[in-house]
Write a protein that holds these residues in place. Structure first.
Motif, short mmCIF file in Angstrom:
data_model
loop_
_atom_site.label_atom_id
_atom_site.label_comp_id
_atom_site.label_asym_id
_atom_site.label_seq_id
_atom_site.Cartn_x
_atom_site.Cartn_y
_atom_site.Cartn_z
N CYS A 42 0.82 -1.22 0.00
CA CYS A 42 0.00 0.00 0.00
C CYS A 42 0.85 1.27 0.00
O CYS A 42 0.97 1.94 -1.01
CB CYS A 42 -0.92 -0.06 1.23
N MET A 43 1.48 1.59 1.13
CA MET A 43 2.09 2.91 1.30
C MET A 43 3.60 2.95 1.10
O MET A 43 4.20 4.02 1.21
CB MET A 43 1.80 3.42 2.73
N VAL A 44 4.23 1.81 0.84
CA VAL A 44 5.70 1.78 0.93
C VAL A 44 6.42 2.53 -0.20
O VAL A 44 7.51 3.05 0.03
CB VAL A 44 6.24 0.34 1.03
N SER A 45 5.82 2.57 -1.39
CA SER A 45 6.50 3.32 -2.46
C SER A 45 6.50 4.81 -2.11
O SER A 45 7.51 5.51 -2.28
CB SER A 45 5.79 3.13 -3.81
N ALA A 46 5.36 5.28 -1.61
CA ALA A 46 5.28 6.68 -1.20
C ALA A 46 6.23 6.94 -0.04
O ALA A 46 6.96 7.94 -0.03
CB ALA A 46 3.84 7.02 -0.80
N GLY A 47 6.24 6.00 0.92
CA GLY A 47 7.10 6.17 2.09
C GLY A 47 8.56 6.27 1.69
O GLY A 47 9.29 7.18 2.14
N ALA A 48 9.00 5.36 0.82
CA ALA A 48 10.41 5.36 0.41
C ALA A 48 10.73 6.63 -0.37
O ALA A 48 11.77 7.27 -0.15
CB ALA A 48 10.70 4.13 -0.45
N GLY A 49 9.83 7.05 -1.26
CA GLY A 49 10.06 8.26 -2.06
C GLY A 49 10.11 9.50 -1.18
O GLY A 49 10.99 10.36 -1.31
N ASN A 50 9.16 9.58 -0.24
CA ASN A 50 9.11 10.75 0.65
C ASN A 50 10.36 10.85 1.52
O ASN A 50 10.92 11.92 1.70
CB ASN A 50 7.86 10.66 1.55
N ALA A 57 13.36 11.96 -0.68
CA ALA A 57 13.34 13.34 -1.16
C ALA A 57 13.27 14.36 -0.02
O ALA A 57 13.94 15.39 -0.06
CB ALA A 57 12.16 13.55 -2.10
N PHE A 58 12.44 14.07 0.99
CA PHE A 58 12.18 15.08 2.03
C PHE A 58 12.79 14.73 3.38
O PHE A 58 12.80 15.55 4.29
CB PHE A 58 10.66 15.23 2.24
N GLY A 59 13.19 13.46 3.56
CA GLY A 59 13.71 13.02 4.86
C GLY A 59 12.62 12.75 5.87
O GLY A 59 12.88 12.57 7.06
N VAL A 60 11.37 12.71 5.41
CA VAL A 60 10.24 12.46 6.31
C VAL A 60 9.12 11.85 5.48
O VAL A 60 9.04 12.10 4.28
CB VAL A 60 9.78 13.80 6.98
N ASP A 61 8.29 11.04 6.13
CA ASP A 61 7.24 10.35 5.38
C ASP A 61 5.87 10.72 5.94
O ASP A 61 5.35 10.06 6.83
CB ASP A 61 7.49 8.84 5.47
N ARG A 62 5.34 11.81 5.41
CA ARG A 62 3.99 12.26 5.82
C ARG A 62 3.51 13.22 4.75
O ARG A 62 4.33 13.85 4.06
CB ARG A 62 4.08 13.00 7.16
N ALA A 63 2.17 13.37 4.63
CA ALA A 63 1.64 14.41 3.75
C ALA A 63 2.32 15.73 4.14
O ALA A 63 2.42 16.05 5.31
CB ALA A 63 0.13 14.54 3.94
N ALA A 64 2.77 16.48 3.14
CA ALA A 64 3.49 17.72 3.45
C ALA A 64 2.57 18.76 4.09
O ALA A 64 3.03 19.67 4.77
CB ALA A 64 4.11 18.29 2.18
N ASN A 65 1.27 18.61 3.85
CA ASN A 65 0.33 19.65 4.29
C ASN A 65 -0.94 19.01 4.83
O ASN A 65 -1.29 17.89 4.44
CB ASN A 65 -0.11 20.52 3.11
N SER A 66 -1.64 19.75 5.63
CA SER A 66 -3.00 19.33 5.96
C SER A 66 -3.87 19.67 4.74
O SER A 66 -3.48 20.47 3.89
CB SER A 66 -3.51 20.06 7.20
N TRP A 67 -5.04 19.06 4.71
CA TRP A 67 -5.91 19.24 3.52
C TRP A 67 -6.42 20.68 3.38
O TRP A 67 -6.91 21.08 2.33
CB TRP A 67 -7.08 18.26 3.59
N ALA A 68 -6.29 21.46 4.46
CA ALA A 68 -6.75 22.86 4.37
C ALA A 68 -6.06 23.57 3.22
O ALA A 68 -6.64 24.47 2.60
CB ALA A 68 -6.46 23.57 5.69
N ASP A 69 -4.82 23.17 2.90
CA ASP A 69 -4.10 23.82 1.80
C ASP A 69 -4.67 23.47 0.42
O ASP A 69 -4.43 24.19 -0.55
CB ASP A 69 -2.60 23.48 1.86
N ILE A 70 -5.41 22.35 0.32
CA ILE A 70 -5.99 21.99 -0.98
C ILE A 70 -6.95 23.10 -1.43
O ILE A 70 -6.95 23.52 -2.58
CB ILE A 70 -6.75 20.64 -0.91
N GLU A 71 -7.74 23.56 -0.48
CA GLU A 71 -8.75 24.57 -0.81
C GLU A 71 -8.15 25.85 -1.37
O GLU A 71 -8.80 26.59 -2.08
CB GLU A 71 -9.53 24.94 0.45
N LEU A 72 -6.89 26.13 -1.00
CA LEU A 72 -6.26 27.39 -1.40
C LEU A 72 -5.49 27.27 -2.71
O LEU A 72 -4.96 28.27 -3.22
CB LEU A 72 -5.30 27.86 -0.31
N ALA A 73 -5.40 26.06 -3.25
CA ALA A 73 -4.56 25.86 -4.43
C ALA A 73 -5.28 26.32 -5.70
O ALA A 73 -6.48 26.17 -5.83
CB ALA A 73 -4.21 24.38 -4.55
#
Ligand SMILES: Nc1nc2c(c(=O)[nH]1)N[C@H]1C(S)=C(S)[C@@H](COP(=O)(O)OP(=O)(O)OC[C@H]3O[C@@H](n4cnc5c(=O)[nH]c(N)nc54)[C@H](O)[C@@H]3O)O[C@H]1N2
Ligand SMILES: Nc1nc2c(c(=O)[nH]1)N[C@H]1C(S)=C(S)[C@@H](COP(=O)(O)OP(=O)(O)OC[C@H]3O[C@@H](n4cnc5c(=O)[nH]c(N)nc54)[C@H](O)[C@@H]3O)O[C@H]1N2
Ligand code: SF4
Ligand SMILES: [Mo]
Length: 753
Positions: free
Chosen positions: A167-175, A178-194
């Motif tokens: 399920c999540m391991v490709s995203a986990g490894a990529g995150n 690239a970022f040194g951390v494995d979590r959504a970079a933002n809360s969903w509140a930022d989606i509304e502002l995009a």
């Protein structure tokens, strides 16, 4: 040793319509609840808030929890019906043993004695690592953490992995890369502002339905939507630009976009120079990825690729979302990194309305991938092969480095080792690999080779049917704990009812087993989920997934806390990368070159059609849970083959006709569902069913070399029209029952409302 003795009852459990009928007399006679409990839905990583109504120790209904900030009372069909599962007659309430005549109930003590004796026998004869644990992330953080500690210190095996491997391991490894951390970079509140939202390989409306609401709120403010998917999903039908690429070609597309961003001078060089590494070599790797090249690989028109690059490159704010469509590939990690390259190159990340996230899948798919039940991980998303990380966890657990095993095998590799006879014993909890792993015939063979197999579940899943002992565990609503949502928000699951019969929470079962194995000193203090959480907090301290400052009280008071939260007075971190600060030691993010590789299996003359697989809105994963909820079964009673009219015509297929689908692994017969929303060179099967109806009869055990995720999204098949008498008995039965339910207008228990 393990064969598959299916009694009539078990067949019904597997294939019946599973109507959750109201108790005798009906709830309608007195639907007034004794109490209403604020908790969360267990059926996906969104973790929507819900209030369960309880009467006489039964969940009888729900109310919307409008104050919970994420979903504000909204629920999808699975959420609306999740309250029904506890009342199902198949619910396991006693330990069971498999006999020649099927399963028989057994006493708890006897079940524990036998389990412990078999673990000890196998480990004495074949070594500690010959006994494996496969676990799952519908488990709370407490149970996930405990599963890791139980395997390492209770069983002393290195071979522990979890269903997030699918399920999540490709995203986990990529995150992490690239970022040194494995979590959504933002809360969903930022989606509304995009102002631009890019969705790659994610069927948002069906699989993360509440996210649709955030996207639509952005659309109401004028945001543009781009969707990359070989199928025109319900969300894509509302998109400004649809990119229906050939399955398995995502990294070609992201490389092509990066090529154009550079060519058109849409790179944010200030950001790239100040906050990242590796851009030069990444750019060099896309030098030849012209729109023409990209078009040739992906099957997308040149102008669509150019339009996408233009929209993405010129936006002031943006949010990129992806899910398993790009991750379930033998280059899943590269696909994730390709998306991240696009995000970093435009330099917006970290600003309000500028976000990036993989949409986490399972209930606790986020928290469950942080605290050490991955084969290479320790709590706090630490690395089991890093001496410093090991030292810290040894100090928390009070063990020596010699006592702490090293890196074990991943989920599919464990199954391969079982098949090869190297692993002889298995403890399975919260995972149904017979339905969910690729190449199910291989999995079936493997499970039948085990010398001893114990399974913890609350229903007799298809995998459990191969177990020697099944231990009844607790439903979500029968225990408390914490879970971490797709946004990275740690939330509180509250207990609504007690377990029936001998059933009990997984943590109690693991603690008891550890004690009986003579390892109680590491587990004796775990007398409640909160006691486990308090140790998890310490164990995660200083890791990237830092929960040290999160308490049950704080979660309840704030309706969730975003990690990292290092101290009790810290408010939590909804937006991770503000000011361009990343989690690698130097604070910078990393670009990674992702040269295009074709899928492991490609179409040819023998197998000329691409097969992809995934979900429908009405079912959850392997279906153990949702195939037991009448309303959901009725909406989508059986699998089918989604096929474009042009391809259907080539095979003479009309809606409902029987079609035989054959891959190099196996074959199955399904009814055709003729839709214009899929590429004409690709077919799709929803994967929620077992046995003859399982899409994984056809899929292959090809893995991504880094994340070890199976390539569920790309296989090659051939099709043949056949006759309806070739439908498996299971399919015929489901069609008959669905027809009956429709014509009888079967009463559903939700009449309770
Ligand atoms: N209703 C429902 N919701 C769920 C679940 C469920 O079982 N049912 N499960 C939860 C879990 S655990 C997960 S992981 C998530 C999964 O959520 P998603 O990833 O959104 O769902 P999938 O159906 O697996 O696949 C997503 C999309 O990928 C597309 N796709 C297939 N091949 C490719 C490809 O090569 N490239 C691209 N770009 N796209 C491709 C499919 O057409 C599909 O629309 O859903 C969660 N939510
Ligand atoms: N072809 C194909 N295959 C796929 C996918 C695909 O898209 N295509 N998707 C993959 C993905 S993303 C995922 S996440 C996997 C999911 O694969 P699985 O993890 O096998 O799916 P689940 O149905 O969640 O199985 C969990 C089992 O644990 C039980 N369970 C639930 N909660 C608990 C609990 O708290 N304790 C215990 N002891 N048991 C519990 C359930 O009853 C169920 O039997 O499938 C993967 N397989
Ligand atoms: S979106 Fe997910 S968490 Fe929310 S109600 Fe639906 S299944 Fe449950
Ligand atoms: Mo998943």
């Amino acid at each position: 040793m393990s064969t598959l003795p299916l009694s009539q009852d078990q067949l019904r459990a597997q294939f019946g319509p599973h109507l959750n009928l109201a108790p005798p007399g009906g709830w309608l006679s007195d639907p007034t609840p004794d109490k209403v409990v604020e908790t969360h839905c267990c059926f996906c990583g969104q973790q929507c808030g819900i209030k369960l109504k309880v009467k006489d120790n039964k969940v009888i209904g729900f109310d919307p929890w409008e104050e919970f900030p994420f979903n504000q009372g909204k629920l999808c069909p699975k959420g609306v019906k999740r309250y029904l599962q506890g009342n199902h007659p198949d619910r396991l309430t006693k330990a069971m043993k498999r006999t020649e005549n099927g399963f028989e109930p057994m006493g708890w003590n006897e079940a524990m004695d036998r389990t412990v004796a078999e673990i000890q026998r196998i480990q004495q004869q074949h070594g500690k690592d010959a006994f494996a644990v496969l676990s799952g992330v519908s488990l709370t953080n407490e149970k996930s953490y405990l599963a890791g500690k139980f395997a390492r210190l209770g069983l002393q095996t290195k071979n522990l992995d979890y269903n997030g491997r699918l399920c999540m391991v490709s995203a986990g490894a990529g995150n992490k890369k690239a970022f040194g951390v494995d979590r959504a970079a933002n809360s969903w509140a930022d989606i509304e502002l995009a102002e631009v939202i890019w969705v790659a390989g994610s069927n948002v409306a069906e699989c993360s339905p509440i996210t649709t609401d955030y996207i639509w709120r952005a659309r109401d403010r004028g945001a543009l939507l781009i969707v990359v998917d070989p199928r025109i999903t319900p969300l894509a039908r509302t998109a400004d630009l649809v990119l229906p690429l050939k399955p398995g070609t995502d990294s070609a597309l992201t490389n092509g976009i990066l090529h154009l961003l550079h060519k058109w001078k849409l790179i944010d060089w200030d950001f790239v120079n100040a906050h990242t590494h590796g851009f030069e070599e990444t750019l060099a790797a896309v030098k030849d990825c012209t729109p023409e090249w990209t078009s040739q690989i992906t099957g997308l028109p040149v102008d669509a690729i150019e339009k996408a690059a233009r929209i993405w490159g010129e936006a002031k704010t943006s949010f990129l979302l992806h899910a398993r469509g790009i991750e379930h590939q033998s280059k899943g990690v590269d696909n994730v990194l390709g998306c991240i390259n696009m995000v970093l190159a435009t330099g917006r990340i970290g600003r309000p309305g500028c976000g990036y996230a993989t949409i986490t899948g399972q209930g606790n798919g986020q928290g469950g991938r942080e605290h050490g039940h991955k084969c290479d991980q320790l709590p706090g998303n630490r690395d089991i092969s890093n001496p410093e990380h090991r030292k810290y966890i040894c100090s928390v657990w009070g063990c020596t480095d010699e006592e702490l095993p090293g890196v074990g095998q991943s989920a599919q590799e464990i199954m391969n080792a079982i098949h090869a006879g190297e692993i002889k014993g298995l403890l399975l909890l919260c995972f149904n690999p017979l339905v969910s792993l690729p190449d199910s015939q291989f999995t079936r063979e493997a499970l039948s080779k085990l010398e001893f197999f114990v399974c913890l579940d609350f229903f007799l899943s298809e995998s459990a049917q191969h177990a020697d002992i099944v231990l009844p565990s607790a439903l979500h609503e029968e225990d408390e704990g914490t879970s971490t949502s797709a946004e990275g928000r740690v939330i509180k699951i509250n207990k609504a009812v007690d377990c029936p019969g001998d059933a009990r929470p997984d943590w109690q079962i693991m603690v008891e087993l550890a004690k009986r194995l003579g390892r109680g000193k590491y587990f004796d203090h775990f007398t409640s989920p909160e006691a486990i959480f308090n140790e998890l907090r310490v164990a995660s301290k200083g890791g990237t997934a830092d929960y040290a400052g999160i308490t049950y009280e704080k979660i309840v008071k704030n309706m969730g806390v975003f990690w990292p939260c290092p101290t009790e007075d810290h408010p939590g971190t909804p937006r991770l990368f503000e000011g361009g600060k990343f989690f690698h030691p130097d604070g910078k993010a990393k670009f990674n070159p992702t040269p295009y590789r074709p899928p492991m299996e490609v179409v040819d003359d023998d197998y000329p059609i691409w097969l992809t697989s995934g979900r429908v809105v009405f079912h959850y994963l392997s279906g153990t849970q949702t195939r037991r909820i009448g309303f959901l079964v009725e909406q989508c009673p059986h699998p089918y083959l989604e096929i474009h009219p042009r391809l259907a015509e080539r095979y003479g297929l009309a809606e409902g006709d029987a079609v035989e689908i054959t891959s190099r692994r196996g074959s199955m017969v399904l009814p055709a569902k003729v839709v214009k929303t899929i590429r004409p060179d690709t077919v799709f099967i929803p994967y929620h069913w077992a046995g003859a109806l399982s899409a994984n009869r056809l899929t292959a055990r090809h893995l991504d070399p880094v994340s070890k995720i199976p390539e569920f999204k790309v296989s090659a098949v051939r099709l043949k029209k056949t006759t309806k008498d070739q439908f498996s008995p299971e399919l015929a039965e489901l069609q008959r029952m669905a027809f009956e339910a429709r014509s009888n207008q079967t009463d559903m228990p939700e009449r309770v409302f």
